[in-house]
Design a protein around this motif. Structure first.
Motif, PDB file in Angstrom:
ATOM      1  N   CYS A  10       0.832  -1.207   0.000  1.00  0.00           N
ATOM      2  CA  CYS A  10       0.000   0.000   0.000  1.00  0.00           C
ATOM      3  C   CYS A  10       0.865   1.255   0.000  1.00  0.00           C
ATOM      4  O   CYS A  10       0.522   2.248  -0.636  1.00  0.00           O
ATOM      5  N   THR A  11       1.988   1.201   0.702  1.00  0.00           N
ATOM      6  CA  THR A  11       2.912   2.340   0.712  1.00  0.00           C
ATOM      7  C   THR A  11       3.452   2.585  -0.685  1.00  0.00           C
ATOM      8  O   THR A  11       3.526   3.733  -1.134  1.00  0.00           O
ATOM      9  N   ASP A  12       3.825   1.525  -1.391  1.00  0.00           N
ATOM     10  CA  ASP A  12       4.329   1.668  -2.761  1.00  0.00           C
ATOM     11  C   ASP A  12       3.297   2.334  -3.651  1.00  0.00           C
ATOM     12  O   ASP A  12       3.624   3.221  -4.449  1.00  0.00           O
ATOM     13  N   ASN A  13       2.035   1.945  -3.525  1.00  0.00           N
ATOM     14  CA  ASN A  13       0.969   2.559  -4.325  1.00  0.00           C
ATOM     15  C   ASN A  13       0.821   4.039  -3.990  1.00  0.00           C
ATOM     16  O   ASN A  13       0.670   4.872  -4.882  1.00  0.00           O
ATOM     17  N   ALA A  14       0.867   4.372  -2.717  1.00  0.00           N
ATOM     18  CA  ALA A  14       0.724   5.773  -2.302  1.00  0.00           C
ATOM     19  C   ALA A  14       1.875   6.617  -2.816  1.00  0.00           C
ATOM     20  O   ALA A  14       1.664   7.724  -3.332  1.00  0.00           O
ATOM     21  N   VAL A  15       3.097   6.108  -2.708  1.00  0.00           N
ATOM     22  CA  VAL A  15       4.270   6.842  -3.208  1.00  0.00           C
ATOM     23  C   VAL A  15       4.152   7.041  -4.716  1.00  0.00           C
ATOM     24  O   VAL A  15       4.451   8.121  -5.238  1.00  0.00           O
ATOM     25  N   LEU A  16       3.710   6.027  -5.430  1.00  0.00           N
ATOM     26  CA  LEU A  16       3.559   6.135  -6.888  1.00  0.00           C
ATOM     27  C   LEU A  16       2.502   7.182  -7.244  1.00  0.00           C
ATOM     28  O   LEU A  16       2.721   8.014  -8.140  1.00  0.00           O
ATOM     29  N   VAL A  17       1.375   7.197  -6.550  1.00  0.00           N
ATOM     30  CA  VAL A  17       0.325   8.180  -6.844  1.00  0.00           C
ATOM     31  C   VAL A  17       0.827   9.593  -6.563  1.00  0.00           C
ATOM     32  O   VAL A  17       0.637  10.500  -7.381  1.00  0.00           O
ATOM     33  N   SER A  79      -6.334   4.497  -7.576  1.00  0.00           N
ATOM     34  CA  SER A  79      -7.170   5.281  -6.667  1.00  0.00           C
ATOM     35  C   SER A  79      -8.642   5.045  -6.965  1.00  0.00           C
ATOM     36  O   SER A  79      -9.122   5.454  -8.016  1.00  0.00           O
ATOM     37  N   PRO A  80      -9.367   4.434  -6.032  1.00  0.00           N
ATOM     38  CA  PRO A  80     -10.802   4.238  -6.261  1.00  0.00           C
ATOM     39  C   PRO A  80     -11.559   5.562  -6.393  1.00  0.00           C
ATOM     40  O   PRO A  80     -12.578   5.622  -7.054  1.00  0.00           O
ATOM     41  N   THR A  81     -11.044   6.615  -5.786  1.00  0.00           N
ATOM     42  CA  THR A  81     -11.671   7.932  -5.856  1.00  0.00           C
ATOM     43  C   THR A  81     -10.669   8.932  -6.419  1.00  0.00           C
ATOM     44  O   THR A  81      -9.570   9.079  -5.879  1.00  0.00           O
ATOM     45  N   VAL A  82     -11.041   9.591  -7.517  1.00  0.00           N
ATOM     46  CA  VAL A  82     -10.228  10.656  -8.103  1.00  0.00           C
ATOM     47  C   VAL A  82     -11.182  11.794  -8.453  1.00  0.00           C
ATOM     48  O   VAL A  82     -12.191  11.575  -9.116  1.00  0.00           O
ATOM     49  N   ALA A  83     -10.866  12.997  -7.972  1.00  0.00           N
ATOM     50  CA  ALA A  83     -11.715  14.155  -8.261  1.00  0.00           C
ATOM     51  C   ALA A  83     -10.831  15.337  -8.635  1.00  0.00           C
ATOM     52  O   ALA A  83      -9.810  15.585  -8.003  1.00  0.00           O
ATOM     53  N   VAL A  84     -11.250  16.068  -9.664  1.00  0.00           N
ATOM     54  CA  VAL A  84     -10.557  17.281 -10.083  1.00  0.00           C
ATOM     55  C   VAL A  84     -11.532  18.424  -9.893  1.00  0.00           C
ATOM     56  O   VAL A  84     -12.635  18.411 -10.444  1.00  0.00           O
ATOM     57  N   THR A  85     -11.133  19.414  -9.077  1.00  0.00           N
ATOM     58  CA  THR A  85     -12.019  20.540  -8.791  1.00  0.00           C
ATOM     59  C   THR A  85     -11.260  21.848  -8.913  1.00  0.00           C
ATOM     60  O   THR A  85     -10.060  21.906  -8.626  1.00  0.00           O
ATOM     61  N   PRO A  86     -11.957  22.907  -9.345  1.00  0.00           N
ATOM     62  CA  PRO A  86     -11.313  24.222  -9.368  1.00  0.00           C
ATOM     63  C   PRO A  86     -10.898  24.610  -7.951  1.00  0.00           C
ATOM     64  O   PRO A  86     -11.618  24.349  -6.989  1.00  0.00           O
ATOM     65  N   SER A  87      -9.768  25.254  -7.840  1.00  0.00           N
ATOM     66  CA  SER A  87      -9.273  25.706  -6.541  1.00  0.00           C
ATOM     67  C   SER A  87      -9.809  27.100  -6.246  1.00  0.00           C
ATOM     68  O   SER A  87      -9.974  27.910  -7.158  1.00  0.00           O
ATOM     69  N   ARG A  88     -10.069  27.399  -4.972  1.00  0.00           N
ATOM     70  CA  ARG A  88     -10.523  28.746  -4.595  1.00  0.00           C
ATOM     71  C   ARG A  88      -9.432  29.765  -4.860  1.00  0.00           C
ATOM     72  O   ARG A  88      -9.700  30.922  -5.104  1.00  0.00           O
ATOM     73  N   HIS A  89      -8.192  29.341  -4.733  1.00  0.00           N
ATOM     74  CA  HIS A  89      -7.065  30.266  -4.871  1.00  0.00           C
ATOM     75  C   HIS A  89      -6.792  30.557  -6.344  1.00  0.00           C
ATOM     76  O   HIS A  89      -6.770  31.690  -6.760  1.00  0.00           O
ATOM     77  N   THR A  96      -7.174  12.364  -4.601  1.00  0.00           N
ATOM     78  CA  THR A  96      -7.343  10.916  -4.696  1.00  0.00           C
ATOM     79  C   THR A  96      -7.485  10.349  -3.287  1.00  0.00           C
ATOM     80  O   THR A  96      -6.988  10.925  -2.317  1.00  0.00           O
ATOM     81  N   VAL A  97      -8.156   9.233  -3.187  1.00  0.00           N
ATOM     82  CA  VAL A  97      -8.289   8.537  -1.915  1.00  0.00           C
ATOM     83  C   VAL A  97      -7.886   7.085  -2.140  1.00  0.00           C
ATOM     84  O   VAL A  97      -8.413   6.419  -3.026  1.00  0.00           O
ATOM     85  N   LEU A  98      -6.924   6.638  -1.343  1.00  0.00           N
ATOM     86  CA  LEU A  98      -6.439   5.260  -1.414  1.00  0.00           C
ATOM     87  C   LEU A  98      -6.793   4.534  -0.126  1.00  0.00           C
ATOM     88  O   LEU A  98      -6.817   5.146   0.942  1.00  0.00           O
ATOM     89  N   ALA A  99      -7.008   3.235  -0.220  1.00  0.00           N
ATOM     90  CA  ALA A  99      -7.166   2.422   0.987  1.00  0.00           C
ATOM     91  C   ALA A  99      -5.805   2.282   1.650  1.00  0.00           C
ATOM     92  O   ALA A  99      -4.794   2.081   0.975  1.00  0.00           O
ATOM     93  N   ARG A 100      -5.760   2.431   2.968  1.00  0.00           N
ATOM     94  CA  ARG A 100      -4.497   2.250   3.693  1.00  0.00           C
ATOM     95  C   ARG A 100      -4.069   0.794   3.678  1.00  0.00           C
ATOM     96  O   ARG A 100      -2.913   0.482   3.866  1.00  0.00           O
ATOM     97  N   CYS A 101      -5.019  -0.099   3.507  1.00  0.00           N
ATOM     98  CA  CYS A 101      -4.705  -1.521   3.438  1.00  0.00           C
ATOM     99  C   CYS A 101      -5.898  -2.226   2.803  1.00  0.00           C
ATOM    100  O   CYS A 101      -7.000  -1.697   2.815  1.00  0.00           O
ATOM    101  N   PRO A 102      -5.680  -3.417   2.262  1.00  0.00           N
ATOM    102  CA  PRO A 102      -6.808  -4.156   1.675  1.00  0.00           C
ATOM    103  C   PRO A 102      -7.903  -4.395   2.710  1.00  0.00           C
ATOM    104  O   PRO A 102      -7.628  -4.519   3.904  1.00  0.00           O
ATOM    105  N   ALA A 103      -9.140  -4.457   2.245  1.00  0.00           N
ATOM    106  CA  ALA A 103     -10.285  -4.629   3.144  1.00  0.00           C
ATOM    107  C   ALA A 103     -10.119  -5.850   4.039  1.00  0.00           C
ATOM    108  O   ALA A 103     -10.514  -5.819   5.210  1.00  0.00           O
ATOM    109  N   SER A 104      -9.534  -6.907   3.547  1.00  0.00           N
ATOM    110  CA  SER A 104      -9.383  -8.118   4.346  1.00  0.00           C
ATOM    111  C   SER A 104      -8.463  -7.899   5.544  1.00  0.00           C
ATOM    112  O   SER A 104      -8.558  -8.600   6.539  1.00  0.00           O
ATOM    113  N   TRP A 105      -7.552  -6.906   5.489  1.00  0.00           N
ATOM    114  CA  TRP A 105      -6.646  -6.632   6.598  1.00  0.00           C
ATOM    115  C   TRP A 105      -7.261  -5.703   7.621  1.00  0.00           C
ATOM    116  O   TRP A 105      -6.813  -5.630   8.742  1.00  0.00           O
TER     117      TRP A 105
END
Length: 124
Positions: A10-17, A79-89, A96-105
């Motif tokens: 999971c760490t490898d996936n997060a670093v890659l994203v 990433s099961p969730t990816v959203a692109v939104t205009p920034s206020r700034h 993106t939102v990643l699972a910290r670990c597989p559901a089974s863990w």
């Protein structure tokens, strides 16, 4: 409060994203203006802000050279969730939102309580 850890897979996936989102902001969106990492017991949220108003677009991968075209596809795949939104700034935020670990863990972590951490860095 003990540090929150993730299995190596999971760490490898997060670093890659993170790497792909930052690289895409630098190469295609005029720079990186902010990076935000937030986590709780089950998820890691990654947000990259850039000055562009054009949403990320998928490009055909360059299979013969160093032309890229894999990053956005990898981000969307991992990433099961990816959203692109205009920034206020200015520009946009890619979240993106990643699972910290597989559901089974996660079953073993159910009694650990809701620990949340956030790291935000404005880059100017």
């Amino acid at each position: 409060m003990p540090p929150l850890s993730m299995p190596p897979e999971c760490t490898d996936n997060a670093v890659l994203v993170v790497s792909e989102l930052v690289t895409n902001a630098l190469r295609h969106a005029g720079g990186l203006t902010a990076l935000r990492l937030a986590s709780d017991r089950t998820t890691l949220e990654i947000t990259v802000r850039d000055p562009s108003h054009a949403p990320p677009r998928e490009r055909p991968p360059d299979l013969d050279g160093a032309g890229g075209g894999f990053g956005w596809q990898l981000v969307r795949f991992l990433s099961p969730t990816v959203a692109v939104t205009p920034s206020r700034h200015r520009g946009e935020s890619v979240r993106t939102v990643l699972a910290r670990c597989p559901a089974s863990w996660r079953a073993g972590a159910a009694g650990q309580g809701g620990t949340e951490r956030t790291w935000w860095r404005e880059l100017h």
